[in-house]
Design a protein around this motif. Structure first.
Motif, PDB file in Angstrom:
ATOM      1  N   ARG A 103       0.833  -1.216   0.000  1.00 57.91           N
ATOM      2  CA  ARG A 103       0.000   0.000   0.000  1.00 57.91           C
ATOM      3  C   ARG A 103       0.859   1.255   0.000  1.00 57.91           C
ATOM      4  NH1 ARG A 103      -5.244  -1.888  -0.771  1.00 57.91           N
ATOM      5  NH2 ARG A 103      -5.485  -3.759   0.496  1.00 57.91           N
ATOM      6  N   THR A 104       0.383   2.272  -0.704  1.00 57.71           N
ATOM      7  CA  THR A 104       1.043   3.573  -0.699  1.00 57.71           C
ATOM      8  C   THR A 104       0.544   4.384   0.495  1.00 57.71           C
ATOM      9  OG1 THR A 104      -0.663   4.611  -2.047  1.00 57.71           O
ATOM     10  CG2 THR A 104       1.212   3.595  -3.225  1.00 57.71           C
ATOM     11  N   SER A 106      -0.902   7.265   0.390  1.00 61.47           N
ATOM     12  CA  SER A 106      -2.239   7.799   0.106  1.00 61.47           C
ATOM     13  C   SER A 106      -3.321   6.736   0.302  1.00 61.47           C
ATOM     14  CB  SER A 106      -2.308   8.382  -1.309  1.00 61.47           C
ATOM     15  OG  SER A 106      -1.990   7.407  -2.266  1.00 61.47           O
ATOM     16  N   GLU A 107      -3.021   5.481  -0.011  1.00 63.21           N
ATOM     17  CA  GLU A 107      -3.992   4.405   0.236  1.00 63.21           C
ATOM     18  C   GLU A 107      -4.202   4.201   1.732  1.00 63.21           C
ATOM     19  OE1 GLU A 107      -3.582   1.189  -3.353  1.00 63.21           O
ATOM     20  OE2 GLU A 107      -1.840   1.400  -2.026  1.00 63.21           O
ATOM     21  N   SER A 125       3.246   9.038   6.739  1.00 63.92           N
ATOM     22  CA  SER A 125       4.443   8.601   6.026  1.00 63.92           C
ATOM     23  C   SER A 125       5.611   8.385   6.982  1.00 63.92           C
ATOM     24  CB  SER A 125       4.816   9.630   4.962  1.00 63.92           C
ATOM     25  OG  SER A 125       6.000   9.247   4.306  1.00 63.92           O
ATOM     26  N   LYS A 139       9.047  -2.244   3.475  1.00 60.98           N
ATOM     27  CA  LYS A 139       8.963  -1.127   2.548  1.00 60.98           C
ATOM     28  C   LYS A 139       9.631  -1.521   1.240  1.00 60.98           C
ATOM     29  CE  LYS A 139      10.261   3.739   2.032  1.00 60.98           C
ATOM     30  NZ  LYS A 139      10.900   4.896   2.690  1.00 60.98           N
ATOM     31  N   ARG A 145       7.812   5.078  -6.098  1.00 60.41           N
ATOM     32  CA  ARG A 145       6.797   5.175  -5.051  1.00 60.41           C
ATOM     33  C   ARG A 145       7.082   4.138  -3.983  1.00 60.41           C
ATOM     34  NH1 ARG A 145       0.775   5.939  -6.836  1.00 60.41           N
ATOM     35  NH2 ARG A 145       0.780   6.897  -4.807  1.00 60.41           N
ATOM     36  N   SER A 146       6.870   4.502  -2.742  1.00 55.79           N
ATOM     37  CA  SER A 146       7.068   3.576  -1.625  1.00 55.79           C
ATOM     38  C   SER A 146       5.787   2.806  -1.363  1.00 55.79           C
ATOM     39  CB  SER A 146       7.480   4.337  -0.367  1.00 55.79           C
ATOM     40  OG  SER A 146       8.730   4.934  -0.549  1.00 55.79           O
ATOM     41  N   TYR A 147       5.936   1.519  -1.160  1.00 57.67           N
ATOM     42  CA  TYR A 147       4.819   0.639  -0.834  1.00 57.67           C
ATOM     43  C   TYR A 147       5.133  -0.068   0.475  1.00 57.67           C
ATOM     44  CZ  TYR A 147       3.049   1.254  -5.568  1.00 57.67           C
ATOM     45  OH  TYR A 147       2.543   1.784  -6.730  1.00 57.67           O
ATOM     46  N   TYR A 148       4.135  -0.161   1.331  1.00 60.58           N
ATOM     47  CA  TYR A 148       4.301  -0.785   2.641  1.00 60.58           C
ATOM     48  C   TYR A 148       3.405  -2.018   2.725  1.00 60.58           C
ATOM     49  CZ  TYR A 148       6.516   3.640   3.674  1.00 60.58           C
ATOM     50  OH  TYR A 148       7.340   4.730   3.626  1.00 60.58           O
TER      51      TYR A 148
END
Length: 157
Positions: A103-104, A106-107, A125, A139, A145-148
């Motif tokens: 997930r980003t 913003s999500e 963030s 991460k 873009r970073s996704y977690y």
């Protein structure tokens, strides 16, 4: 999205769906119906018997239950959460399997809003980055873009 959890002792029933809508008028009936299914697994007896007739229609079942929270994001302004509360709210998302998919930020902010919480994206963030640093989350960087996501444990055969 509707999320209803009825818990008695160690037993619980939970409904979590975006496929149906429960309004304020029908939520009491849904909770009443769910409560009738909570059983004690040790002796198979119904431990929580609840009849909708027990509660006068004027007071409603919601007022008789502890820790009840009704949230309709489309009708209610989300509650602001500060920096010190973000991690505990993210742990709720982890428990609810939100981070099973990458997930980003913003999500994550949008999902917090669905749960009725509002937070500054920069603060979210920072907490996500810190959780990745302490290996609570993973991460990944894709297309700048970073996704977690949850930390995936490797199994060695």
């Amino acid at each position: 999205m509707a999320r209803i959890k009825v818990k008695y002792g160690q037993n619980e029933i939970e409904i979590d769906s975006k496929d149906f809508y429960i309004d304020n008028e029908s939520v009491e009936q849904v909770i009443c119906n769910l409560a009738s299914f909570v059983k004690d697994s040790t002796n198979n007896n119904v431990q929580y018997e609840y009849s909708c007739d027990q509660v006068p229609q004027t007071s409603g079942i919601l007022h008789t239950l502890e820790d009840v929270e009704v949230h309709e994001p489309e009708f209610v302004k989300p509650t602001y959460i500060g920096k010190d509360q973000i991690k505990s709210k993210l742990e709720v998302l982890i428990r609810d399997a939100f981070f099973d998919q990458p997930r980003t930020v913003s999500e994550v902010v949008a999902q917090l809003r669905e749960y009725g919480w509002s937070a500054v994206p920069l603060d979210v963030s920072k907490v996500l980055t810190n959780m990745a640093f302490t290996h609570e989350l993973q991460k990944d960087l894709k297309e700048k873009r970073s996704y977690y996501s949850v930390v995936k444990l490797l199994q060695v055969n």
